[in-house]
Design a protein around this motif. Structure first.
Motif, PDB file in Angstrom:
ATOM      1  N   ASP A   1      -0.254   5.911   7.553  1.00 18.66           N
ATOM      2  CA  ASP A   1      -0.032   4.566   7.026  1.00 18.66           C
ATOM      3  C   ASP A   1       1.460   4.261   6.941  1.00 18.66           C
ATOM      4  O   ASP A   1       1.900   3.138   7.237  1.00 18.66           O
ATOM      5  N   MET A   2       2.238   5.256   6.545  1.00 16.78           N
ATOM      6  CA  MET A   2       3.692   5.080   6.499  1.00 16.78           C
ATOM      7  C   MET A   2       4.271   4.926   7.900  1.00 16.78           C
ATOM      8  O   MET A   2       5.151   4.098   8.144  1.00 16.78           O
ATOM      9  N   LEU A   3       3.771   5.727   8.836  1.00 16.32           N
ATOM     10  CA  LEU A   3       4.267   5.646  10.210  1.00 16.32           C
ATOM     11  C   LEU A   3       4.001   4.278  10.810  1.00 16.32           C
ATOM     12  O   LEU A   3       4.883   3.666  11.435  1.00 16.32           O
TER      13      LEU A   3
ATOM     14  N   THR B   1       8.569  11.772   4.607  1.00 15.87           N
ATOM     15  CA  THR B   1       7.803  11.067   5.641  1.00 15.87           C
ATOM     16  C   THR B   1       8.417   9.712   5.952  1.00 15.87           C
ATOM     17  O   THR B   1       8.555   9.334   7.120  1.00 15.87           O
ATOM     18  N   LEU B   2       8.806   8.982   4.910  1.00 14.86           N
ATOM     19  CA  LEU B   2       9.430   7.681   5.136  1.00 14.86           C
ATOM     20  C   LEU B   2      10.749   7.821   5.881  1.00 14.86           C
ATOM     21  O   LEU B   2      11.056   7.041   6.791  1.00 14.86           O
ATOM     22  N   ALA B   3      11.553   8.820   5.516  1.00 18.33           N
ATOM     23  CA  ALA B   3      12.826   9.037   6.200  1.00 18.33           C
ATOM     24  C   ALA B   3      12.598   9.385   7.667  1.00 18.33           C
ATOM     25  O   ALA B   3      13.316   8.901   8.560  1.00 18.33           O
TER      26      ALA B   3
ATOM     27  N   SER C   1       0.817  -1.223   0.000  1.00 13.13           N
ATOM     28  CA  SER C   1       0.000   0.000   0.000  1.00 13.13           C
ATOM     29  C   SER C   1       0.848   1.268   0.000  1.00 13.13           C
ATOM     30  O   SER C   1       0.301   2.373  -0.068  1.00 13.13           O
ATOM     31  N   ILE C   2       2.160   1.120   0.098  1.00 10.56           N
ATOM     32  CA  ILE C   2       3.042   2.292   0.106  1.00 10.56           C
ATOM     33  C   ILE C   2       2.908   3.126  -1.169  1.00 10.56           C
ATOM     34  O   ILE C   2       2.890   4.363  -1.106  1.00 10.56           O
ATOM     35  N   PRO C   3       2.809   2.509  -2.369  1.00  9.27           N
ATOM     36  CA  PRO C   3       2.625   3.333  -3.571  1.00  9.27           C
ATOM     37  C   PRO C   3       1.380   4.211  -3.510  1.00  9.27           C
ATOM     38  O   PRO C   3       1.373   5.316  -4.072  1.00  9.27           O
TER      39      PRO C   3
ATOM     40  N   PHE D   1      13.385  -0.847   1.505  1.00  7.78           N
ATOM     41  CA  PHE D   1      12.385  -1.668   0.813  1.00  7.78           C
ATOM     42  C   PHE D   1      11.133  -0.856   0.542  1.00  7.78           C
ATOM     43  O   PHE D   1      10.567  -0.902  -0.568  1.00  7.78           O
ATOM     44  N   TYR D   2      10.673  -0.088   1.541  1.00  9.49           N
ATOM     45  CA  TYR D   2       9.494   0.763   1.362  1.00  9.49           C
ATOM     46  C   TYR D   2       9.746   1.833   0.303  1.00  9.49           C
ATOM     47  O   TYR D   2       8.890   2.090  -0.553  1.00  9.49           O
ATOM     48  N   VAL D   3      10.905   2.467   0.380  1.00  8.64           N
ATOM     49  CA  VAL D   3      11.234   3.520  -0.594  1.00  8.64           C
ATOM     50  C   VAL D   3      11.271   2.955  -2.003  1.00  8.64           C
ATOM     51  O   VAL D   3      10.754   3.561  -2.951  1.00  8.64           O
TER      52      VAL D   3
END
Length: 489
Positions: free
Chosen positions: A268-270, A113-115, A97-99, A306-308
């Motif tokens: 969701d990312m958090l 946000t991911l960083a 769901s990350i995309p 992996f998420y990035v």
């Protein structure tokens, strides 16, 4: 059934207790498994003042009966096995769901946000490690709260930690059922029936009780989430070559969506990094707790990269395409590749439940089993101890089967009886997940170390205050954003 288990285990109770006493004496010489020495004089874990030996023994007896006692020995996990456990705890089907979060936030906010989530997750893990390594020999959040705040803290932590773990377990079960249904889309089996089937599969997997067994099994879970992500890259790249059937959506630097949508995407990312709830359990299973930071940094960095990669590649290929669903693997065109992807997700979802499910079951077992034993055997034979996860005795295996069956039964029933349960999962995760990941590590750090710090060490306290502010903000904004989405739907 309970009586049968008790009769099977009663004959070995005295022997196992004697072995446990010898193990506890031997383990006192291993400072990696027991940080605070309790050699000749028992010392209070908070004040450092000596206790009367008899009073301390009575307190330990109460802790054993209530399920609050610390395990007698660690499982001697290596750094490599701890890394596998941390990765499978972090990286699940949520990566699919990350995309969608990238499409909602845009390139720059999504990357930032991911960083930020990566740094926050590592910071929370380091705060918990310092508390575990320097102060308290505990193996869970409830035990940590019990050591610092007493019984009130224990009750508070239990009332938040175990419901969150139950929600995660239910979510894994639901995801597995969806994966089975997608893999056999042409069959007459309904989604609810797949939930029952998935519940039994999860029950079988959860019989791997020890952390070492789970760590080895988690390698399969990691591989079966990497493979579908890589395959989907190739399939989506091929799909967008047909712009009529699969048009590429807009790709923007900053979001074109409303505030509530952006908040939900950021949360969701958090929550994709919300593994802190079981960090203490994994620390307690390691041979050398001092090496946990290595496992933490490697696992969190792997999850972040992996998420990035997943978010950047899929968003870069398809943009905010109208045909791209969340999870995006549901959008793959039919074919052999889609079948392989679905099969991998089934395997992953069946195994990925193992960490949160095991911690939940063991916590429930430690609270319920002594009570059940007192009911059947009476108080005269107390204290009643729960068998270590490494024990392969028949009684230990039967008790574990009982408690894991009860947990999976309730998780399956919740998914079947409450159709909108998954809709409210994000809301409840916002309420509790923000606490376990941001608020609790920072609050505990200030409570224990703030008065000891001098000079530049106060920067640590200031950083914890920043985490508390971020935690409160994510809790409030996450809850409000989820409420708006629920109302809209």
């Amino acid at each position: 059934f309970c009586r049968a288990i008790l009769e099977a285990g009663n004959c070995t109770t005295r022997i196992s207790n004697g072995i446990g006493m010898m193990a506890s004496v031997d383990s006192s010489f291993r400072d990696e498994c027991i940080v605070q020495s309790t050699a000749s004089v028992d010392m209070d874990s908070v004040t450092g003042e000596p206790h009367d030996a008899l009073e301390n023994a009575e307190e330990k007896t109460k802790d054993i009966e209530s399920g609050d006692a610390v395990d007698e020995a660690c499982e001697n996990l290596s750094v490599a096995l701890a890394i596998f456990l941390l990765i499978v705890d972090m990286v699940g089907t949520g990566v699919l769901s990350i995309p969608n979060s990238f499409a909602t936030l845009g390139w720059i906010p999504a990357q930032l946000t991911l960083a930020a989530c990566w740094l926050i997750s590592m910071s929370a893990g380091m705060l918990l490690w310092r508390l575990r390594y320097k102060k308290y020999d505990v193996h869970s959040y409830p035990q940590m709260f019990n050591a610092i705040f007493g019984k009130a803290g224990l009750v508070f932590a239990r009332c938040n930690t175990y419901p969150l773990l139950f929600l995660y377990t239910s979510a894994f079960s639901y995801t597995q059922a969806q994966a089975w249904s997608s893999l056999f889309s042409g069959s007459s089996v309904s989604l609810k029936e797949w939930m029952v089937i998935g519940g039994f599969v999860s029950l079988a997997v959860l019989q791997l009780r020890s952390f070492k067994a789970m760590a080895l099994t988690s390698i399969v879970a990691i591989v079966t989430i990497i493979v579908p992500v890589v395959i989907s890259f190739v399939v989506i790249a091929s799909m967008v070559q047909d712009p009529v059937a699969y048009p590429v959506g807009p790709r923007v630097l900053f979001s074109l969506y409303g505030t509530s949508d952006c908040v939900v995407a950021a949360m969701d990312m958090l929550y994709a990094f919300a593994g802190a709830v079981v960090f203490l359990e994994i620390m307690g299973s390691m041979k050398f707790v001092k090496n946990f930071p290595y496992a933490l940094v490697i696992s969190q960095t792997f999850a972040y990269l992996f998420y990035v990669t997943a978010g950047s590649v899929v968003y870069g290929l398809a943009g905010d395409a109208s045909w791209l669903e969340s999870p995006y693997t549901d959008s793959l065109r039919p074919g052999a590749a889609a079948i392989v992807v679905d099969a991998c997700i089934v395997i992953h979802a069946s195994i990925a439940i193992i960490v949160t499910g095991q911690v939940l079951i063991y916590g429930f077992q430690r609270a319920a089993e002594p009570f059940v034993k007192r009911k059947f055997l009476g108080k005269d034979n107390a204290p009643y101890k729960v068998a270590p996860l490494t024990s392969n005795k028949l009684a230990a295996l039967l008790w574990w089967l009982l408690w894991s069956f009860i947990i999976m039964l309730f998780a399956t029933l919740v998914n079947i009886v409450i159709p909108s349960f998954q809709t409210f999962l994000a809301l409840i995760s916002s309420l509790i997940g923000s606490q376990t990941m941001l608020l609790w590590p920072a609050v505990l750090d200030i409570r224990v170390f703030a008065k000891e710090r001098k000079g530049r060490e106060h920067l640590g306290t200031a950083f914890s205050v920043v985490l508390i502010v971020l935690g409160l903000a994510s809790l409030v904004l996450g809850v409000l954003g989820d409420i708006v989405v629920i109302i809209r739907e």
